[in-house]
Write a protein that holds these residues in place. Structure first.
Motif, PDB file in Angstrom:
ATOM      1  N   ALA A 200       0.923  -1.122   0.076  1.00  0.00           N
ATOM      2  CA  ALA A 200      -0.078   0.004   0.151  1.00  0.00           C
ATOM      3  C   ALA A 200       0.863   1.269  -0.011  1.00  0.00           C
ATOM      4  CB  ALA A 200      -1.016   0.108   1.309  1.00  0.00           C
ATOM      5  N   TYR A 201       0.478   2.105  -0.878  1.00  0.00           N
ATOM      6  CA  TYR A 201       1.201   3.419  -1.068  1.00  0.00           C
ATOM      7  C   TYR A 201       0.369   4.547  -1.282  1.00  0.00           C
ATOM      8  CZ  TYR A 201       4.993   0.319  -2.091  1.00  0.00           C
ATOM      9  OH  TYR A 201       6.083  -0.892  -1.997  1.00  0.00           O
ATOM     10  N   THR A 202       0.551   5.757  -0.595  1.00  0.00           N
ATOM     11  CA  THR A 202      -0.123   6.747  -1.255  1.00  0.00           C
ATOM     12  C   THR A 202       0.945   7.261  -2.590  1.00  0.00           C
ATOM     13  OG1 THR A 202       1.299   8.543  -0.104  1.00  0.00           O
ATOM     14  CG2 THR A 202      -0.699   7.795   1.172  1.00  0.00           C
ATOM     15  N   ALA A 203      -0.029   7.789  -3.520  1.00  0.00           N
ATOM     16  CA  ALA A 203       0.541   8.019  -4.590  1.00  0.00           C
ATOM     17  C   ALA A 203       1.933   9.131  -4.489  1.00  0.00           C
ATOM     18  CB  ALA A 203      -0.281   8.853  -5.566  1.00  0.00           C
ATOM     19  N   ALA A 204       1.627   9.729  -3.542  1.00  0.00           N
ATOM     20  CA  ALA A 204       2.834  10.882  -3.303  1.00  0.00           C
ATOM     21  C   ALA A 204       4.020  10.165  -2.847  1.00  0.00           C
ATOM     22  CB  ALA A 204       2.330  11.937  -2.392  1.00  0.00           C
ATOM     23  N   ASP A 205       3.793   9.101  -1.977  1.00  0.00           N
ATOM     24  CA  ASP A 205       5.053   8.357  -1.277  1.00  0.00           C
ATOM     25  C   ASP A 205       5.566   7.689  -2.565  1.00  0.00           C
ATOM     26  OD1 ASP A 205       4.647   9.410   0.987  1.00  0.00           O
ATOM     27  OD2 ASP A 205       3.815   7.570   1.974  1.00  0.00           O
ATOM     28  N   LEU A 206       4.737   6.773  -3.314  1.00  0.00           N
ATOM     29  CA  LEU A 206       5.097   6.172  -4.454  1.00  0.00           C
ATOM     30  C   LEU A 206       6.139   6.910  -5.298  1.00  0.00           C
ATOM     31  CD1 LEU A 206       4.362   3.416  -5.445  1.00  0.00           C
ATOM     32  CD2 LEU A 206       2.788   4.215  -7.234  1.00  0.00           C
ATOM     33  N   TYR A 207       5.667   8.199  -5.802  1.00  0.00           N
ATOM     34  CA  TYR A 207       6.516   9.067  -6.669  1.00  0.00           C
ATOM     35  C   TYR A 207       7.971   9.416  -5.759  1.00  0.00           C
ATOM     36  CZ  TYR A 207       2.145   9.557  -9.016  1.00  0.00           C
ATOM     37  OH  TYR A 207       0.875   9.459  -9.499  1.00  0.00           O
ATOM     38  N   ALA A 208       7.884   9.558  -4.545  1.00  0.00           N
ATOM     39  CA  ALA A 208       9.044   9.858  -3.772  1.00  0.00           C
ATOM     40  C   ALA A 208      10.025   8.596  -3.611  1.00  0.00           C
ATOM     41  CB  ALA A 208       8.567  10.443  -2.185  1.00  0.00           C
ATOM     42  N   ARG A 209       9.374   7.453  -3.541  1.00  0.00           N
ATOM     43  CA  ARG A 209      10.061   6.109  -3.673  1.00  0.00           C
ATOM     44  C   ARG A 209      10.950   5.926  -4.895  1.00  0.00           C
ATOM     45  NH1 ARG A 209       8.941   2.104   0.485  1.00  0.00           N
ATOM     46  NH2 ARG A 209       9.991   0.287  -0.296  1.00  0.00           N
ATOM     47  N   LEU A 210       9.887   6.365  -6.125  1.00  0.00           N
ATOM     48  CA  LEU A 210      10.628   5.996  -7.133  1.00  0.00           C
ATOM     49  C   LEU A 210      11.327   6.930  -7.767  1.00  0.00           C
ATOM     50  CD1 LEU A 210       7.331   4.106  -8.675  1.00  0.00           C
ATOM     51  CD2 LEU A 210       9.452   3.042  -7.864  1.00  0.00           C
ATOM     52  N   ARG A 211      11.555   8.258  -7.527  1.00  0.00           N
ATOM     53  CA  ARG A 211      12.337   9.116  -7.830  1.00  0.00           C
ATOM     54  C   ARG A 211      13.782   8.629  -8.099  1.00  0.00           C
ATOM     55  NH1 ARG A 211      10.578  13.915  -9.536  1.00  0.00           N
ATOM     56  NH2 ARG A 211       8.554  13.863  -8.589  1.00  0.00           N
ATOM     57  N   PRO A 212      14.518   8.890  -9.473  1.00  0.00           N
ATOM     58  CA  PRO A 212      15.584   8.436  -9.267  1.00  0.00           C
ATOM     59  C   PRO A 212      16.664   9.075  -8.478  1.00  0.00           C
ATOM     60  CG  PRO A 212      14.734   9.039 -11.741  1.00  0.00           C
ATOM     61  CD  PRO A 212      13.828   9.507 -10.498  1.00  0.00           C
ATOM     62  N   ARG A 213      17.447   8.386  -7.953  1.00  0.00           N
ATOM     63  CA  ARG A 213      18.365   8.920  -6.794  1.00  0.00           C
ATOM     64  C   ARG A 213      19.800   8.093  -6.863  1.00  0.00           C
ATOM     65  NH1 ARG A 213      15.628   7.832  -1.257  1.00  0.00           N
ATOM     66  NH2 ARG A 213      13.864   7.148  -2.762  1.00  0.00           N
ATOM     67  N   THR A 214      20.911   8.560  -6.574  1.00  0.00           N
ATOM     68  CA  THR A 214      22.073   8.061  -6.846  1.00  0.00           C
ATOM     69  C   THR A 214      22.208   6.908  -5.809  1.00  0.00           C
ATOM     70  OG1 THR A 214      22.952   9.849  -5.705  1.00  0.00           O
ATOM     71  CG2 THR A 214      23.658   9.418  -7.928  1.00  0.00           C
ATOM     72  N   GLY A 215      22.691   5.691  -6.249  1.00  0.00           N
ATOM     73  CA  GLY A 215      22.903   4.542  -5.351  1.00  0.00           C
ATOM     74  C   GLY A 215      21.617   3.816  -5.129  1.00  0.00           C
ATOM     75  N   ARG A 216      20.511   4.125  -5.942  1.00  0.00           N
ATOM     76  CA  ARG A 216      19.314   3.137  -5.670  1.00  0.00           C
ATOM     77  C   ARG A 216      18.966   3.052  -7.122  1.00  0.00           C
ATOM     78  NH1 ARG A 216      15.313   4.265  -0.756  1.00  0.00           N
ATOM     79  NH2 ARG A 216      14.425   2.221  -1.760  1.00  0.00           N
ATOM     80  N   ASP A 217      18.560   1.713  -7.191  1.00  0.00           N
ATOM     81  CA  ASP A 217      18.074   1.409  -8.512  1.00  0.00           C
ATOM     82  C   ASP A 217      16.609   1.444  -8.668  1.00  0.00           C
ATOM     83  OD1 ASP A 217      17.464  -0.152 -10.842  1.00  0.00           O
ATOM     84  OD2 ASP A 217      18.563  -2.024 -10.470  1.00  0.00           O
ATOM     85  N   SER A 218      16.056   2.742  -9.052  1.00  0.00           N
ATOM     86  CA  SER A 218      14.683   2.911  -9.037  1.00  0.00           C
ATOM     87  C   SER A 218      13.928   1.958  -9.977  1.00  0.00           C
ATOM     88  CB  SER A 218      14.585   4.030  -9.032  1.00  0.00           C
ATOM     89  OG  SER A 218      15.029   4.832 -10.168  1.00  0.00           O
ATOM     90  N   GLU A 219      14.735   1.563 -10.983  1.00  0.00           N
ATOM     91  CA  GLU A 219      13.873   0.646 -12.055  1.00  0.00           C
ATOM     92  C   GLU A 219      13.496  -0.816 -11.179  1.00  0.00           C
ATOM     93  OE1 GLU A 219      12.852   1.884 -14.485  1.00  0.00           O
ATOM     94  OE2 GLU A 219      11.910   0.116 -15.117  1.00  0.00           O
TER      95      GLU A 219
END
Ligand SMILES: Nc1ncnc2c1ncn2[C@@H]1O[C@H](COP(=O)(O)OP(=O)(O)OP(=O)(O)O)[C@@H](O)[C@H]1O
Ligand SMILES: [Mg+2]
Length: 261
Positions: free
Chosen positions: A155-174
């Motif tokens: 379960a995610y809020t849409a806003a949390d989901l976007y925060a989680r999936l935003r590309p960041r160095t050191g994290r494989d967002s794909e």
């Protein structure tokens, strides 16, 4: 080579849980030494139980006490599994929604999801602010947990989901995206709550499209009125949601107003 492919789930023959009156599931087999130490346990009975469990004998060949031994074992295993699923749910559900109890309709949807996920339409819960959309969605997830099936959910809020999936160095967002997109039952709360940017629209589209193509069930909520969904989410997303979802419309006043002290 066999001319017909058998799904792995059906390859181990022999245990018809419906005939035993036990909810379907994947359980550890009983240990017949437990039968032998019981008051009715005999070596012949143990041999019949083993033959049944290994798929070389039918349920009819067993004595009633042997059937009862097997049934009791699986019923207990099913209950333990159910308790584990509910305990997991209770560690994850936000405290505010911990008491949300499923209606009969919500429970029926959950049952359909665990037994027939590909043929169960997703839920799109809509309604104005404070009408109980998030509450309803968590009640459905509780019902999924109460089936005792090991159906995964997130379960995610849409806003949390976007925060989680935003590309960041050191994290494989794909990889994170794939993980989320492949969850058995995915709940996304508050779709369309914020104005979509090009990036959030693309992520939402990929996610919804993946679930759409794979016929995977989900729960979505939105307080955007149905006729404005296309403007708020974009044509491609709104069109898919319309096809893949059963709409649950919640009406009434903002419940939070009634709760204010
Ligand atoms: N059926 C219900 N029984 C009891 N309390 C409820 C019920 N539905 C909702 N509530 C309570 O009402 C409040 C508002 O519910 P909820 O947060 O689910 O609304 P919402 O529709 O998701 O609002 P928003 O659009 O702002 O996200 C919460 O405190 C929730 O626990
Ligand atoms: Mg909400």
């Amino acid at each position: 080579m066999p001319d017909q492919w058998t799904p792995p789930s059906q390859r181990r023959r022999g245990i018809d849980f419906t005939a035993l009156g036990v909810p379907a599931g994947r359980y550890v087999l009983p240990d017949v030494t437990d039968f032998l130490v019981g008051p009715t346990g005999t070596q012949d009975g143990a041999a019949r139980i083993n033959a049944y469990l290994s798929g070389s004998a039918t349920l009819d060949s067993l004595q009633p006490t042997e059937v009862a031994f097997i049934r009791d074992h699986f019923l207990q295993a099913a209950e333990e599994q159910r308790q584990k699923c509910v305990a997991y749910f209770e560690t994850k559900v936000p405290r505010r929604y911990a008491g949300a109890q499923p209606t009969a309709i919500a429970a029926a949807w959950a049952q359909s999801v665990v037994t027939n996920p590909d043929d169960t339409r997703s839920l799109l819960i809509v309604g104005p602010t404070g009408t109980g959309k998030t509450h309803y969605a968590y009640s459905v997830l509780r019902a999924v947990a109460e089936t005792g099936r090991t159906t995964g959910w997130a379960a995610y809020t849409a806003a949390d989901l976007y925060a989680r999936l935003r590309p960041r160095t050191g994290r494989d967002s794909e990889a994170e995206f794939e993980n989320i997109a492949d969850t058995d039952v995915l709940f996304i709360d508050d779709l369309g709550a914020a104005k979509l940017t090009e990036w959030t629209e693309e992520v939402t589209y990929r996610l919804i499209n993946h679930r759409y193509e794979q016929c995977r069930p989900g729960i979505f909520t939105s307080n955007v009125p149905p006729q404005q969904l296309r403007d708020a989410l974009g044509e491609r997303i709104a069109s898919r949601l319309t096809e893949m979802c059963e709409r649950v419309a919640l009406k009434g006043d903002d419940r939070r107003k009634g709760m204010a002290a």
